[in-house]
Design a protein around this motif. Sequence first.
Motif, PDB file in Angstrom:
ATOM      1  N   ASP A 110     101.924  44.480  46.323  1.00  0.00           N
ATOM      2  CA  ASP A 110     102.774  45.069  47.365  1.00  0.00           C
ATOM      3  C   ASP A 110     101.949  45.950  48.306  1.00  0.00           C
ATOM      4  OD1 ASP A 110     105.194  43.916  46.699  1.00  0.00           O
ATOM      5  OD2 ASP A 110     105.727  45.477  45.268  1.00  0.00           O
ATOM      6  N   LEU A 111     100.975  46.683  47.747  1.00  0.00           N
ATOM      7  CA  LEU A 111     100.123  47.506  48.602  1.00  0.00           C
ATOM      8  C   LEU A 111      99.230  46.617  49.469  1.00  0.00           C
ATOM      9  CD1 LEU A 111      99.538  50.389  49.356  1.00  0.00           C
ATOM     10  CD2 LEU A 111      97.897  50.537  47.476  1.00  0.00           C
ATOM     11  N   ASP A 112      98.775  45.497  48.916  1.00  0.00           N
ATOM     12  CA  ASP A 112      98.038  44.512  49.725  1.00  0.00           C
ATOM     13  C   ASP A 112      98.863  44.111  50.949  1.00  0.00           C
ATOM     14  OD1 ASP A 112      95.693  44.301  48.272  1.00  0.00           O
ATOM     15  OD2 ASP A 112      96.390  42.621  47.056  1.00  0.00           O
ATOM     16  N   VAL A 113     100.127  43.780  50.719  1.00  0.00           N
ATOM     17  CA  VAL A 113     101.002  43.330  51.801  1.00  0.00           C
ATOM     18  C   VAL A 113     101.190  44.436  52.840  1.00  0.00           C
ATOM     19  CG1 VAL A 113     103.372  42.655  52.369  1.00  0.00           C
ATOM     20  CG2 VAL A 113     102.201  41.596  50.436  1.00  0.00           C
ATOM     21  N   ARG A 144      96.650  32.651  36.273  1.00  0.00           N
ATOM     22  CA  ARG A 144      96.720  32.951  37.696  1.00  0.00           C
ATOM     23  C   ARG A 144      97.777  34.009  37.959  1.00  0.00           C
ATOM     24  NH1 ARG A 144      99.429  31.522  42.332  1.00  0.00           N
ATOM     25  NH2 ARG A 144     100.700  29.867  41.453  1.00  0.00           N
ATOM     26  N   LEU A 145      97.364  35.057  38.620  1.00  0.00           N
ATOM     27  CA  LEU A 145      98.296  36.100  39.019  1.00  0.00           C
ATOM     28  C   LEU A 145      99.136  35.610  40.185  1.00  0.00           C
ATOM     29  CD1 LEU A 145      99.058  39.179  38.823  1.00  0.00           C
ATOM     30  CD2 LEU A 145      97.387  39.542  40.624  1.00  0.00           C
ATOM     31  N   PRO A 146     100.450  35.744  40.131  1.00  0.00           N
ATOM     32  CA  PRO A 146     101.268  35.370  41.287  1.00  0.00           C
ATOM     33  C   PRO A 146     100.827  36.141  42.520  1.00  0.00           C
ATOM     34  CG  PRO A 146     102.649  35.835  39.382  1.00  0.00           C
ATOM     35  CD  PRO A 146     101.269  36.254  39.016  1.00  0.00           C
ATOM     36  N   ASN A 147     100.737  35.455  43.639  1.00  0.00           N
ATOM     37  CA  ASN A 147     100.336  36.160  44.848  1.00  0.00           C
ATOM     38  C   ASN A 147     101.529  36.920  45.437  1.00  0.00           C
ATOM     39  OD1 ASN A 147     101.823  34.247  46.466  1.00  0.00           O
ATOM     40  ND2 ASN A 147     100.091  32.840  46.289  1.00  0.00           N
ATOM     41  N   ALA A 148     101.267  37.685  46.485  1.00  0.00           N
ATOM     42  CA  ALA A 148     102.305  38.543  47.052  1.00  0.00           C
ATOM     43  C   ALA A 148     103.504  37.752  47.534  1.00  0.00           C
ATOM     44  CB  ALA A 148     101.710  39.359  48.205  1.00  0.00           C
ATOM     45  N   LEU A 149     103.253  36.578  48.117  1.00  0.00           N
ATOM     46  CA  LEU A 149     104.352  35.759  48.622  1.00  0.00           C
ATOM     47  C   LEU A 149     105.203  35.230  47.478  1.00  0.00           C
ATOM     48  CD1 LEU A 149     105.886  34.398  50.859  1.00  0.00           C
ATOM     49  CD2 LEU A 149     104.129  32.616  50.957  1.00  0.00           C
ATOM     50  N   GLU A 150     104.577  34.833  46.376  1.00  0.00           N
ATOM     51  CA  GLU A 150     105.336  34.335  45.222  1.00  0.00           C
ATOM     52  C   GLU A 150     106.191  35.440  44.606  1.00  0.00           C
ATOM     53  OE1 GLU A 150     102.345  30.747  43.785  1.00  0.00           O
ATOM     54  OE2 GLU A 150     102.029  32.776  43.051  1.00  0.00           O
ATOM     55  N   LEU A 151     105.660  36.650  44.554  1.00  0.00           N
ATOM     56  CA  LEU A 151     106.454  37.762  44.037  1.00  0.00           C
ATOM     57  C   LEU A 151     107.630  38.078  44.956  1.00  0.00           C
ATOM     58  CD1 LEU A 151     103.649  40.158  42.769  1.00  0.00           C
ATOM     59  CD2 LEU A 151     105.181  38.755  41.388  1.00  0.00           C
ATOM     60  N   ALA A 152     107.393  37.965  46.259  1.00  0.00           N
ATOM     61  CA  ALA A 152     108.488  38.193  47.209  1.00  0.00           C
ATOM     62  C   ALA A 152     109.562  37.126  47.059  1.00  0.00           C
ATOM     63  CB  ALA A 152     107.940  38.200  48.638  1.00  0.00           C
ATOM     64  N   CYS A 153     109.148  35.870  46.846  1.00  0.00           N
ATOM     65  CA  CYS A 153     110.114  34.782  46.619  1.00  0.00           C
ATOM     66  C   CYS A 153     110.927  35.044  45.355  1.00  0.00           C
ATOM     67  CB  CYS A 153     109.393  33.444  46.506  1.00  0.00           C
ATOM     68  SG  CYS A 153     108.717  32.803  48.059  1.00  0.00           S
ATOM     69  N   LYS A 154     110.231  35.471  44.315  1.00  0.00           N
ATOM     70  CA  LYS A 154     110.927  35.715  43.057  1.00  0.00           C
ATOM     71  C   LYS A 154     111.940  36.851  43.197  1.00  0.00           C
ATOM     72  CE  LYS A 154     110.242  36.542  38.146  1.00  0.00           C
ATOM     73  NZ  LYS A 154     109.292  36.511  37.024  1.00  0.00           N
TER      74      LYS A 154
END
Length: 330
Positions: A73-76, A205-215
Motif C-alpha cells: 500500500d505504501l508502494d502504491v 509469490r507475494l500478491p502485488n498491489a493491484l492483486e491486493l486491491a482486487c481482493k
Amino acid sequence: MTMNDAEAAAAEEFDEREAAADSAAATARHFANISSAAGGTSGKPTLEDVEAVNAVLRSEAALTADAAMAILDLDVLLQRTPTDSKIAMTLTESLSRIPAELAVGDRVRSLAFTVAMRSPSRSLLESELQVVNIVVPEGTPAMSPADATNGTHLVLGRGIEWEVVRVESRDGQTKVTATVVDVTAAPVTLPDDAAFLDAEVMPARLPNALELACKALTNDPGSGSLARSLFWAFAASEVFLPSPTPVFDGSDPTGQVRLSLNGETCVAVFTHPDRLEAFQDDMHPVPVDGLRALRSVPSELGLIVNPGSDRTVLLRAAAVTAFLEVIAEL
C-alpha cells in the motif's frame, strides 16, 4: 527464590507482556493507517507509520500478512506522487541507515523506504556526525508524510540506490554528496503460511498491489474508496495483455481479447503472467504500463481484470472514462 523475589519476577514478566502487547497494537495501527491512506479513507501516513514498515523491511520485525499489505500500500501511495523534477535531498543517520566511512564510488542500496529532508535548516544537522546530500531524479516515487515539518520531510520509494561522488570532512562532520542511480524495489517474500494468498497462485509469490486491491474490492464490492484505490493501483502497476503471438519490441499485443460480463463488453487484462496462464495457457503475456492500458481501451469498452479467477474485477467503461478525466486534470 524468596516470595518477594518471585513477586518481583512475576511483576517484571507481566510488565514485559504488557509492553509487548502495546507494541503489537501500535504496529497494527501503523499498518492500518497506511492501508487506509492507500484506500482513500484517511490522510497521509506519518513518519512513525513508515518506520513501522521499515522495521519489517530491515528484518527488525516480523513479516506478517498485514505488514506485507502495508508495504505494498505504501508502494502504491508513493507511485501516485512521483517527483516532477530533479530535487536535492539530505539523508541523516537519525532518519536513515547510513554506512560509516563512505568513499567515492561506493554504492548504497536501501531495502527500506528512504526518509530524507529537503533544504533542512543548519540547526537540524548540527548534531549529525554524517550527512548525505543526494540528487533524486524526476519520476522517483515519493510522498510528503502527514507530519512533515513545513514540507521538509519526504519519503522516497524503497530500493533506492545511490552512489557517492564526493566526501569531505569539516568541523567534525562528514558531508557526502551522492546521486541516485536506481529506484528498483527489491521483491518481498512472504512466509509460506501467508493465509491471504489465493490458492491458485504459487505461495512463493507475494500478491502485488493491484492483486491486493482486487481482493479488497471483491470482499467489499460496494466500497467507493476501495474502487478508487483499485484504479490508482491499476494506473501505477504493470499489467499484462494477452497476445496470440510473442511481442518483443514493446509494441501493443496483436489484437485484444474481448469478453462479456454483466452485459458489458470488456478487454481482458491480467495482473501477472501466471494469472493469464491459468486462464488461457496458449496466450503470451505482454507487459504494459497500467495507465497506458487504460488509455488504449476504446471508450465504449470496459476492462475485466483476471477473468476466470475468483478475484475477477470489472472496470466499467464509464468508470474508466471518469478516472482518465481525473488523471487529465492533475
